[in-house]
Design a protein around this motif. Structure first.
Motif, PDB file in Angstrom:
ATOM      1  N   LEU A  24       0.850  -1.405  -0.094  1.00 61.84           N
ATOM      2  CA  LEU A  24       0.149  -0.026   0.032  1.00 61.84           C
ATOM      3  C   LEU A  24       0.835   1.233  -0.095  1.00 61.84           C
ATOM      4  CD1 LEU A  24      -2.728   1.652   0.429  1.00 61.84           C
ATOM      5  CD2 LEU A  24      -2.347   1.044   2.854  1.00 61.84           C
ATOM      6  N   VAL A  25       1.923   1.353   0.891  1.00 59.93           N
ATOM      7  CA  VAL A  25       2.751   2.430   1.055  1.00 59.93           C
ATOM      8  C   VAL A  25       3.662   2.701  -0.106  1.00 59.93           C
ATOM      9  CG1 VAL A  25       4.293   3.480   2.450  1.00 59.93           C
ATOM     10  CG2 VAL A  25       2.382   2.374   3.706  1.00 59.93           C
ATOM     11  N   GLN A  26       4.018   1.560  -0.776  1.00 62.05           N
ATOM     12  CA  GLN A  26       4.988   1.667  -2.014  1.00 62.05           C
ATOM     13  C   GLN A  26       4.074   2.222  -2.890  1.00 62.05           C
ATOM     14  OE1 GLN A  26       6.201  -2.291  -1.997  1.00 62.05           O
ATOM     15  NE2 GLN A  26       8.156  -2.045  -0.815  1.00 62.05           N
ATOM     16  N   GLY A  27       2.977   1.600  -3.061  1.00 56.63           N
ATOM     17  CA  GLY A  27       1.989   2.491  -4.242  1.00 56.63           C
ATOM     18  C   GLY A  27       1.500   3.633  -4.005  1.00 56.63           C
ATOM     19  N   ILE A  28       1.459   4.054  -2.655  1.00 53.42           N
ATOM     20  CA  ILE A  28       1.271   5.639  -2.653  1.00 53.42           C
ATOM     21  C   ILE A  28       2.725   6.204  -3.016  1.00 53.42           C
ATOM     22  CG2 ILE A  28       0.976   7.075  -0.767  1.00 53.42           C
ATOM     23  CD1 ILE A  28      -0.763   5.239   0.912  1.00 53.42           C
ATOM     24  N   GLU A  29       3.995   5.849  -2.604  1.00 52.30           N
ATOM     25  CA  GLU A  29       4.979   6.645  -2.721  1.00 52.30           C
ATOM     26  C   GLU A  29       5.275   6.687  -4.319  1.00 52.30           C
ATOM     27  OE1 GLU A  29       7.647   4.758  -0.173  1.00 52.30           O
ATOM     28  OE2 GLU A  29       7.841   6.449   1.056  1.00 52.30           O
TER      29      GLU A  29
END
Length: 530
Positions: free
Chosen positions: A477-482
């Protein structure tokens, strides 16, 4: 990868120095993991020790090592919270663990000689080679690496890892000049045990009672069998002069008499033991780990006893420290990262209680005196919001911070933070929302605490937050956001599902749950798709 066993030239995989809660808990965890552990304790148990008041979060660790049933069966006094005369007003007020800890709504007021003996006997039962009445003179080093210990009689014991759990004597920290005294808490305590004192009325009769007065503050801890622990915390230099004039017994009597509510509870009580004094107790070690060694419990750090944190820091440090030792024995490549992660976790807990105590001292206005004026917040302290975040961030297990700080008189910036750092409201339907990491946060690789070991993983890190370990799903999720900050949660779920050949309806619900938690905790912020 299996834990490496001791070779023919070594007497143990691990030597633990000290049989108190930190040493016995770490030894138990390591022995249950198949490690050969020898523990050396200079005293014969049971032995007297201060620190009777536990926290609920401590019980979770005791349950994890399989000793909680024995503790609960001992008949120790249940502690449902604390009652204080402290803060903005002089009238007593109480807070309760059940407000924030549903699993363990109470802790215990324990008799430390028996409590410590139960933990050490449990270590024996788990296979630890326990040697009581055996003093350790020093830790042996080959260059910078610890290689074992030398006993007081000259015998040398080799080991792959040395665990220093020697309490406030801090054997290794003194040997390596690691101890750093804390200027924020230049206090002195005098305590003793009394029989047949009056307790608070139910449901507070098991609570620790704390009363601030002109010279400092007093505690009264109700123990089983009609015994109470009573102590006074005063300024170190002022107290030392008064003790030289009056002696310990007269000094403690004078402090009790100066605190009207404590005096009423003690009236009619009979002293069971001569008082004991402890001074200059707040400190930390400049390093808590090194090649072949680790410091646990009071050997690593100790903070003012206001929130009864001594045993809690000891057993939680033992839980994390045993995981580090097991990792160091099994995976030399991961060991350096695990050491950094252990020390970061341990210092976070220490900083939490240190900052909470400092703010609470500074915010007490129920008494005006030299003691309290000297402990007010000054312009030289760290920024108020940072101070508050250090005191409350990432410590859900402790849980009572907002309750106690709300009673103190604090700078307006901290009062504002007390309100603004509450969980953020989150809408139910966020599938089409576009979350972003909050400013200053990033996802970084790190050793993370797993089941008895440190493992390779990822954490969300920021300069004013504790590390937040995340699962692979949250990392996605966070990697996708970044990398793709314009995606909705639903679109990210579709991408994850396609990448792993899974149906989207298996990925989206847990991803939404994770996003809601991170939004509530201010880790994520949101842009709503319209």
């Amino acid at each position: 990868m299996p834990v490496r066993q001791a070779n023919a030239r070594e007497n143990a995989d691990v030597v633990v120095i000290g049989g108190g809660p930190a040493g016995s808990t770490a030894a138990t965890l390591l022995a249950r993991a198949g490690v050969k552990v020898r523990l050396f304790e200079r005293e014969h148990f049971p032995r007297l020790h201060i620190g009777e008041s536990l926290l609920p979060a401590t019980l979770a660790v005791l349950d994890g090592i399989g000793v909680l049933d024995a503790i609960e069966g001992e008949g120790f006094k249940k502690k449902w919270g604390a009652t204080m005369c402290w803060g903005r007003e002089s009238e007593p007020w109480s807070w309760y663990f059940e407000e924030t800890n549903k699993r363990f709504p109470h802790a215990y007021q324990v008799w430390r000689p028996r409590f410590d003996q139960i933990l050490l006997d449990h270590s024996r039962d788990c296979g630890v080679d326990v040697r009581e009445g055996t003093a350790v003179a020093r830790v042996l080093f080959d260059g910078t690496r610890a290689r074992g210990i030398e006993l007081a009689d000259g015998e040398r014991i080799g080991a792959t890892m040395v665990v220093d759990a020697t309490g406030q004597s801090s054997l290794l920290a003194r040997q390596r000049s690691l101890r750093v005294w804390d200027p924020a808490f230049r206090n002195l305590a005098v305590y003793g045990y009394f029989r047949d004192c009056t307790h608070l009325d139910p449901p507070d009769d098991g609570n620790i009672f704390i009363e601030s007065y002109a010279n400092g503050w007093l505690w009264k801890i109700p123990l089983a069998n009609g015994v109470s622990s009573i102590g006074a915390v005063v300024d170190r230099d002022v107290g030392a002069k008064a003790i030289r004039r009056a002696g310990l017994s007269r000094f403690l009597d004078d402090q009790i008499a100066a605190a009207p509510r404590t005096a009423t509870l003690v009236e009619g009580g009979v002293r069971e033991s001569a008082p004991t004094a402890v001074r200059d107790w707040s400190y930390t070690a400049s390093s808590m780990t090194g090649p072949g060694w680790i410091l646990l419990g009071d050997a690593a750090c100790f903070v003012d006893p206001l929130f009864s944190t001594g045993v809690h820091l000891a057993v939680t440090a033992a839980h994390m420290g045993a995981a580090y030792v097991a990792t160091a024995l099994a995976d030399a490549e991961l060991a350096p990262d695990a050491a950094v992660a252990f020390e970061r976790l341990y210092r976070t807990q220490y900083e939490h209680f240190h900052e909470l105590a400092r703010l609470f001292y500074a915010g007490n206005q129920s008494v005006e005196s030299y003691f309290w004026e000297a402990r007010r917040i000054t312009g030289e302290q760290r920024p108020p919001r940072e101070a508050f975040i250090r005191a409350v961030s990432g410590q859900a297990a402790a849980g009572y911070e907002r309750s106690v700080l709300s009673r103190a008189s604090l700078p307006s910036e901290i009062e504002t933070a007390l309100d603004t750092l509450k969980p953020a409201p989150v809408a139910e339907d966020i599938a089409n929302s576009r979350p972003r990491l909050a400013p200053g946060l990033t996802l970084v690789p790190s050793a993370v605490l797993g089941d008895g070991r440190f493992e390779r993983g990822q954490v969300i890190r920021g300069s004013k937050r504790v590390d937040l370990p995340v699962s692979p799903l949250v990392a996605y999720l966070v990697q996708g956001i970044e990398s793709q900050g314009t995606q909705t949660v639903s679109e990210m779920a579709n991408n994850i599902a396609a990448r792993h050949n899974l149906p989207t309806d298996r990925v989206l619900p847990p991803l939404l749950d994770a996003a809601r938690l991170l939004l509530s905790d201010h880790v994520l912020t949101i842009d709503v798709h319209t």
